[in-house]
Write an enzyme that holds these catalytic residues in place. Structure first.
Site, PDB file in Angstrom:
ATOM      1  N   GLN A 194       0.683  -1.332  -0.045  1.00  0.00           N
ATOM      2  CA  GLN A 194      -0.018   0.103   0.038  1.00  0.00           C
ATOM      3  C   GLN A 194       0.840   1.319  -0.206  1.00  0.00           C
ATOM      4  OE1 GLN A 194      -2.543  -1.306   3.414  1.00  0.00           O
ATOM      5  NE2 GLN A 194      -4.156  -1.126   2.212  1.00  0.00           N
ATOM      6  N   HIS A 245      -0.238  -9.971   3.931  1.00  0.00           N
ATOM      7  CA  HIS A 245      -1.231  -8.749   4.051  1.00  0.00           C
ATOM      8  C   HIS A 245      -2.111  -8.656   2.631  1.00  0.00           C
ATOM      9  CE1 HIS A 245      -2.246  -4.904   6.551  1.00  0.00           C
ATOM     10  NE2 HIS A 245      -3.244  -5.015   5.348  1.00  0.00           N
ATOM     11  N   ASN A 268      -2.785 -11.221   7.839  1.00  0.00           N
ATOM     12  CA  ASN A 268      -3.721  -9.906   8.163  1.00  0.00           C
ATOM     13  C   ASN A 268      -5.042 -10.465   7.761  1.00  0.00           C
ATOM     14  OD1 ASN A 268      -4.166  -7.015   8.824  1.00  0.00           O
ATOM     15  ND2 ASN A 268      -5.014  -7.067   6.626  1.00  0.00           N
ATOM     16  N   GLU A 269      -5.990 -10.278   8.752  1.00  0.00           N
ATOM     17  CA  GLU A 269      -7.585 -10.518   8.688  1.00  0.00           C
ATOM     18  C   GLU A 269      -7.714 -11.805   7.673  1.00  0.00           C
ATOM     19  OE1 GLU A 269      -9.905  -7.174   7.686  1.00  0.00           O
ATOM     20  OE2 GLU A 269      -9.045  -6.075   9.215  1.00  0.00           O
ATOM     21  N   TYR A 318     -12.924  -1.516  13.229  1.00  0.00           N
ATOM     22  CA  TYR A 318     -13.289  -0.377  12.868  1.00  0.00           C
ATOM     23  C   TYR A 318     -14.959   0.102  13.367  1.00  0.00           C
ATOM     24  CZ  TYR A 318      -9.092  -0.168  10.316  1.00  0.00           C
ATOM     25  OH  TYR A 318      -7.919  -0.490   9.955  1.00  0.00           O
ATOM     26  N   GLU A 341      -5.182  -2.823  14.397  1.00  0.00           N
ATOM     27  CA  GLU A 341      -5.877  -1.666  13.637  1.00  0.00           C
ATOM     28  C   GLU A 341      -7.007  -1.088  14.257  1.00  0.00           C
ATOM     29  OE1 GLU A 341      -6.435  -2.458   9.331  1.00  0.00           O
ATOM     30  OE2 GLU A 341      -4.800  -3.675   9.101  1.00  0.00           O
ATOM     31  N   TRP A 345      -4.259   2.747  12.776  1.00  0.00           N
ATOM     32  CA  TRP A 345      -4.296   2.836  11.183  1.00  0.00           C
ATOM     33  C   TRP A 345      -4.674   3.963  10.660  1.00  0.00           C
ATOM     34  CZ3 TRP A 345      -2.359  -0.752   7.803  1.00  0.00           C
ATOM     35  CH2 TRP A 345      -2.696  -0.675   6.584  1.00  0.00           C
ATOM     36  N   GLU A 403      -5.891   2.179  -0.324  1.00  0.00           N
ATOM     37  CA  GLU A 403      -6.990   1.483   0.432  1.00  0.00           C
ATOM     38  C   GLU A 403      -7.801   0.386  -0.600  1.00  0.00           C
ATOM     39  OE1 GLU A 403      -7.609   1.051   3.390  1.00  0.00           O
ATOM     40  OE2 GLU A 403      -6.146   2.558   4.039  1.00  0.00           O
ATOM     41  N   TRP A 404      -6.796  -0.386  -1.042  1.00  0.00           N
ATOM     42  CA  TRP A 404      -7.208  -1.479  -2.163  1.00  0.00           C
ATOM     43  C   TRP A 404      -8.251  -0.806  -3.114  1.00  0.00           C
ATOM     44  CZ3 TRP A 404      -3.477  -4.402  -1.214  1.00  0.00           C
ATOM     45  CH2 TRP A 404      -3.009  -4.853   0.122  1.00  0.00           C
TER      46      TRP A 404
END
Length: 474
Positions: free
Chosen positions: A15, A115, A159-160, A302, A373, A417, A424-425
């Site tokens: 990123q 990630h 990650n996730e 989030y 995050e 974060w 952001e993707w």
């Protein structure tokens, strides 16, 4: 609160580094995605980045200015291993340089191995649908350990993991489209998409366990964790925990924890009931491999979700018989943002995980929890540098986390974060989560501190000062 409490900030490799191949980096899955017309909302291609590869010394000074104790970053597999298979010392040297610079400034490293971005060759060979990728991941992780372990405080394998299994391998109804359009039946035969998702999940969990065992064989004091998206779910009737909200949370959180830390080291019976033959079994040897392979549980949080008892439109809602409904929590990042200000959702999840330690038959171990995050995008209605919404959001979550810690929940740290605005993707660069603004139009990719930078530094100073005072009083 222990003096070892982690105060961190995070970014992800691809990123900020971008898809440049000046150090022998080979193409990745997201390089290919970013070249598909219309896939990235701001129209940017893989050539646009924050240029973190060349600006790492400056970026370490930004990290230092925050007063954090740790920096969480990820390794770009395509940079350190050509085509995901062959060691590339020139690409690895960047991460060694970054770690040396961080060490010089007294900042410890939290390193994420995977990630969301897979080397393109490995994606085309079947991604996480094939067992062969497990050993590829182990060899990649071995290389990272050999070169970087002296600098690393915590290793994070994935990650996730749930997010990648459901969104980053195959296209799934109701999930973000964060993959190429792979034909999973080419690798698995005529099976359902649910089976494909759970095969990918299984292979990633086995890869995590093998890396855990490898790192602990080398040094048993090594700390290895995995990140789960903190999908806290509440019943629409009064924002309470109920059968439907617990089932929804289990489908997105506990499903990925149980094989690692549940006493059975297996999918639990209720998950087997809902997923049936789409849930691939574990052998007894695999259960032994998975057993207790988590030193740190990492949560990215989030927002929570409100759910009702009814099959929703997405695949996961259909499978587990719930539907997500609208909430009225503050849209802290503006009207179009998916982030919500509701820290109680995170505390509720932490309390639920703690409660499981006491339930007969469950007995989750008291694994240390790192908030890996937490943050919010810029509100478009505010000046780009006057991010008062970010200050409000982060402060509310820090205060909630520290209160939970004082109540006895084993939370060991907080991570904001993100360090700077970055990709952001599929949103590209139009959604900005950074504490530092990045001028992507400038040749230097100039970083400018937002209001939250000074605030975060002062917040950390205050909490550490209060901690010292409380110790002296005791």
């Amino acid at each position: 609160m222990s003096s070892n409490f982690i105060w961190a900030v995070a970014t992800a490799a691809y990123q900020i580094e971008g898809g440049k191949d000046t150090d022998g980096r080979t193409p990745s899955m997201w390089d290919a995605i970013r070249e598909i017309p219309g896939r990235i909302k701001d129209g940017s291609t893989k050539d646009l980045s924050c240029d973190g590869r060349n600006k790492y010394r400056e970026d370490v000074q930004l990290i230092k200015s925050l007063g954090v104790t740790h920096y969480r970053f990820s390794i770009d597999w395509s940079r350190v291993m050509k085509n995901g298979k062959t060691r590339n010392p020139l690409g690895m040297e960047y991460y060694k340089d970054l770690c040396r610079e961080l060490k010089k400034e007294g900042i410890k490293c939290i390193v994420t191995l995977f990630h969301a971005d897979l080397p393109l060759d490995l994606y085309n060979e079947g991604s996480w649908l094939t067992e062969g990728i497990i050993d590829r991941f182990v060899e990649f992780s071995r290389y990272c350990y050999e070169e970087l372990n002296e600098y690393v405080s915590i290793w994070i394998t994935f990650n996730e993991i749930r997010m990648h299994a459901w969104a980053g391998v195959v296209k799934v109804e109701g999930e973000p489209f964060h993959s190429l359009d792979i034909d999973y039946k080419k690798f698995l035969g005529n099976v359902s998409v649910t089976r494909a998702v759970m095969v990918a999940s299984r292979n990633m969990l086995l890869a995590h366990a093998k890396v855990y065992r490898l790192f602990h064989e080398k040094d048993d004091s090594t700390r290895v964790g995995i990140i789960v998206g903190a999908h806290s779910c509440m019943d629409a009737e009064g924002e309470k925990i109920s059968a439907v909200s617990e089932r929804a949370t289990k489908s997105m959180v506990n499903l990925y924890l149980d094989p690692l830390i549940h006493p059975s080291n297996d999918w639990t019976e209720d998950m087997k009931e809902y997923l049936g033959t789409d849930l691939p079994p574990w052998s007894e040897d695999e259960k032994k491999l998975l057993k207790n392979t988590m030193d740190v549980l990492c949560l990215n949080y989030y927002r929570p979700h409100i759910v009702k008892e009814r099959k929703g439109p997405s695949l996961v809602e259909e499978l587990f018989n719930f539907t997500m409904v609208d909430d009225d929590w503050p849209k802290i990042g503006g009207e179009s943002s998916w982030v919500r200000l509701h820290p109680r959702g995170l505390i509720s999840l932490l309390e639920g995980l703690t409660k499981k330690e006491k339930e007969d038959g469950m007995k989750y171990p008291n694994v240390p929890i790192l908030i890996s995050e937490n943050g919010v995008n810029d509100d478009p209605s505010l000046d780009s540098l006057e991010d008062t919404n970010r200050i409000q959001y982060i402060e509310a979550h820090i205060d909630g986390i520290l209160e939970a810690r004082r109540s006895g929940i084993n939370v060991i740290g907080y991570t904001a974060w993100s360090l700077m605005d970055n990709l952001e993707w599929d949103d590209g660069f139009q959604v900005r989560f950074g504490l530092f603004h990045v001028d992507l139009k400038s040749e230097e990719k100039t970083r400018t501190p937002k209001m939250s930078v000074d605030w975060y530094r002062k917040k950390i100073e205050k909490e550490r000062r209060d901690e010292t005072m409380n110790k002296e009083v005791k």
